[in-house]
Design an enzyme around this catalytic site. Sequence first.
Site, mmCIF file in Angstrom:
data_model
loop_
_atom_site.group_PDB
_atom_site.id
_atom_site.type_symbol
_atom_site.label_atom_id
_atom_site.label_comp_id
_atom_site.label_asym_id
_atom_site.label_seq_id
_atom_site.Cartn_x
_atom_site.Cartn_y
_atom_site.Cartn_z
ATOM 1 N N HIS A 1 -4.271 1.105 8.021
ATOM 2 C CA HIS A 1 -4.710 0.656 6.702
ATOM 3 C C HIS A 1 -6.139 0.100 6.698
ATOM 4 O O HIS A 1 -6.870 0.255 5.716
ATOM 5 C CB HIS A 1 -3.747 -0.414 6.179
ATOM 6 C CG HIS A 1 -4.078 -0.916 4.801
ATOM 7 N ND1 HIS A 1 -3.619 -0.280 3.657
ATOM 8 C CD2 HIS A 1 -4.837 -1.955 4.378
ATOM 9 C CE1 HIS A 1 -4.082 -0.928 2.589
ATOM 10 N NE2 HIS A 1 -4.820 -1.951 2.997
ATOM 11 N N GLN B 1 -9.470 12.804 -1.427
ATOM 12 C CA GLN B 1 -8.712 13.548 -2.415
ATOM 13 C C GLN B 1 -9.130 15.009 -2.403
ATOM 14 O O GLN B 1 -10.211 15.348 -1.911
ATOM 15 C CB GLN B 1 -8.962 12.962 -3.816
ATOM 16 C CG GLN B 1 -8.485 11.528 -3.956
ATOM 17 C CD GLN B 1 -8.767 10.986 -5.360
ATOM 18 O OE1 GLN B 1 -8.157 11.399 -6.325
ATOM 19 N NE2 GLN B 1 -9.720 10.078 -5.475
ATOM 20 N N CYS C 1 0.836 -1.215 0.000
ATOM 21 C CA CYS C 1 0.000 0.000 0.000
ATOM 22 C C CYS C 1 0.866 1.259 0.000
ATOM 23 O O CYS C 1 1.681 1.465 0.887
ATOM 24 C CB CYS C 1 -0.916 -0.002 1.226
ATOM 25 S SG CYS C 1 -1.840 1.547 1.379
ATOM 26 N N ASN D 1 -13.940 9.128 -2.023
ATOM 27 C CA ASN D 1 -14.604 7.990 -2.656
ATOM 28 C C ASN D 1 -14.322 6.801 -1.765
ATOM 29 O O ASN D 1 -13.167 6.530 -1.463
ATOM 30 C CB ASN D 1 -14.023 7.696 -4.039
ATOM 31 C CG ASN D 1 -14.227 8.852 -5.008
ATOM 32 O OD1 ASN D 1 -15.203 9.578 -4.914
ATOM 33 N ND2 ASN D 1 -13.299 9.006 -5.935
ATOM 34 N N CYS E 1 0.357 3.613 3.295
ATOM 35 C CA CYS E 1 0.786 3.222 4.636
ATOM 36 C C CYS E 1 2.102 3.936 4.956
ATOM 37 O O CYS E 1 2.808 4.385 4.049
ATOM 38 C CB CYS E 1 0.983 1.705 4.702
ATOM 39 S SG CYS E 1 -0.563 0.794 4.976
ATOM 40 N N HIS F 1 -6.683 1.719 1.539
ATOM 41 C CA HIS F 1 -6.299 2.570 2.671
ATOM 42 C C HIS F 1 -7.246 3.774 2.768
ATOM 43 O O HIS F 1 -7.540 4.413 1.758
ATOM 44 C CB HIS F 1 -4.856 3.039 2.471
ATOM 45 C CG HIS F 1 -4.232 3.599 3.708
ATOM 46 N ND1 HIS F 1 -3.246 2.937 4.413
ATOM 47 C CD2 HIS F 1 -4.482 4.737 4.402
ATOM 48 C CE1 HIS F 1 -2.896 3.662 5.462
ATOM 49 N NE2 HIS F 1 -3.635 4.760 5.482
ATOM 50 N N HIS G 1 -8.592 7.095 2.632
ATOM 51 C CA HIS G 1 -8.049 8.362 2.115
ATOM 52 C C HIS G 1 -9.101 9.093 1.303
ATOM 53 O O HIS G 1 -10.080 8.502 0.850
ATOM 54 C CB HIS G 1 -6.828 8.094 1.230
ATOM 55 C CG HIS G 1 -7.177 7.485 -0.106
ATOM 56 N ND1 HIS G 1 -7.586 6.176 -0.254
ATOM 57 C CD2 HIS G 1 -7.203 8.021 -1.359
ATOM 58 C CE1 HIS G 1 -7.826 5.924 -1.531
ATOM 59 N NE2 HIS G 1 -7.614 7.026 -2.227
#
Lengths: 364, 364
Positions: free
Chosen positions: A116, A171, A70, A156, A73, A167, A169
């Site tokens: 994660h 944007q 990933c 998303n 991470c 993971h 996250h």
Amino acid sequence: MKKTTTRLADGRELIYYDSRDDVVRDAVDHRPLDPVATASEIRHDRLLGDDVAIASHRQARTYHPPADECPLCPSLGGRLSEIPAPDYDVAVFENRFPSLAGDSGRCEVVCFTSDHDASFADLTAEQAALVLEAWTDRTAELSQLPGVEQVFCFENRGEEIGVTLGHPHGQIYAYPFTTPRTERMLRSLAAHREATGGNLFDDVLADELADGRRIVLEGEHWVVFVPYAAHWPYEVHLYPKRRVPDLLALDDAARTEFPQIYLEVLRRFDRIFDEGNGRGGRAAGRGGRAAGAARTPYIAAWHQAPLRAEHRAEFALHLELFTIRRTSGKLKFLAGSESGMNVFINDVPPEAAAERLREVASES
Amino acid sequence: MKKTTTRLADGRELIYYDSRDDVVRDAVDHRPLDPVATASEIRHDRLLGDDVAIASHRQARTYHPPADECPLCPSLGGRLSEIPAPDYDVAVFENRFPSLAGDSGRCEVVCFTSDHDASFADLTAEQAALVLEAWTDRTAELSQLPGVEQVFCFENRGEEIGVTLGHPHGQIYAYPFTTPRTERMLRSLAAHREATGGNLFDDVLADELADGRRIVLEGEHWVVFVPYAAHWPYEVHLYPKRRVPDLLALDDAARTEFPQIYLEVLRRFDRIFDEGNGRGGRAAGRGGRAAGAARTPYIAAWHQAPLRAEHRAEFALHLELFTIRRTSGKLKFLAGSESGMNVFINDVPPEAAAERLREVASES
């Protein structure tokens, strides 16, 4: 909160947001990265009147890597990721595969936590508050870049909507134009001002509060409702009660209450499709999620006033959160009517969606 | 061509279009169907300015039935489908689970062939011509219904975009309003007329022909190109060279040439993602498709002038065909930027898409 700005090996910016003020962020990115070569281009559609970002370099982007590779991470045990530190609270960096770049804007990745396997809904209120600080700070910073017209923070979540990194996250897109969706709201706002002298956002919010049937959750400073003409099966809008144009203008009281409101809504979203499951009828898993239950895919989208809009003070910052799942195991697709003609068909009445979202409230 | 109009057991209309004039269509629907109870409602979004169809009865619609229970196959061997005849050429009927109904418009299903395993691309030119006749006739009929403002013929193909019935079929939506996508085109058209005195559709088409890089196929009466600002990875627009506002206004020459142009484009679409496969390098399967190759999911959308638009003669009938697949095994999702802000990110440059679509031309 402590903010540390640094650079990755290829020159991209990396910003740490830490809750502790004594953290030192001096890890160096030792990866042998080539400079980012992007070819993002904005093209105007003369018939539709909108702009499309053509970003062919993205075809090569990282696609469902195994968990031990990933890129979001921390860098641990000799494995080098996008974040050189061995741990972090919240980290933001420029996307290596941006949809918008150079004169066409900028794309950033916001890592909500170093864990994660977590989801946003699993964060503590303190962690969520730190993400809110990061969104706010990035909005301020990106607004200063030449050419940027609108800053869009979003998440998303879920493979069902194409997320390729598990993971947790989000944007941030800094667009070099005002987006078509915001343009539409600004047009409605202007027409309403002309017709009534009032503010359309204020009037919609007042009408929703007066009606009450679609209210999902109300705090002291925030209100959450399913809009009257919801486009998606389960869709809620979160508005601060005191209208502000963007994240920067949120006052401390609204800022402080936001995490508990948003986390509760996200946790309810994960319970919408739990079978036969109302209040209290579920096994308590992480973040109140039933063990093994499928996480609800969603899009969470912060709407902020464009930077140079004529009446930007009239715009109302709000968060739109919706899922493309319409019932357990079935997704809402944007097919002929939606994609061909931009007419949405919604199979879940907004009042029923609101009722379900009240039914799955957390025990308190 | 022979047209026969009849009714299903619950009162819905069923119309047969036969290529032979001597076919008798007197089969009776013997199913014990309850009357259709729909609760479709159109709601206006005050902020976005668009209309949403709320259609909760659709949650119960038929979902991936086994092939031997296909409701679009002919009724054979005691198994009763939506079409009581033991065979048919093209059949159109009112949708039992409509998104639009009553005052809110109408939804119809168009069965392209009785062959369950075929695709539109597998049809002969004669069969495709019959479908074109059906689309044209339905446009004429639905335009007469009170309240209908725009008739939209389209096909969704592929499970990837949510198609729940594998039988080759399309749909027709008769909207009680002009759709937002058409409104945008009409606005651009008006602005261009004001600014230049010209017709924007004519000018775009002339520019594409002059440029040439995005032209995919050109017949005597039709031209097919990838638009300059394509929103989808592979997207083509089919325009008759003589501009007409709708299917009814197509002249015989354009009508006659359409099937061969459209079938060729559809067959190329199915070959886009064949690995290492240019001209002639493939095993010939049904309809020229490589045996076992995955069929490309697509949406095919006929754009026709709204019935009561002010300058409707200026509108240009055209077909927009696009796929949501961006590369073999990967789909384009409408996530944060597209669904949240209506800004499309396209990873395939339009010129590269056009080149690929020329490369996979049928041998002739």
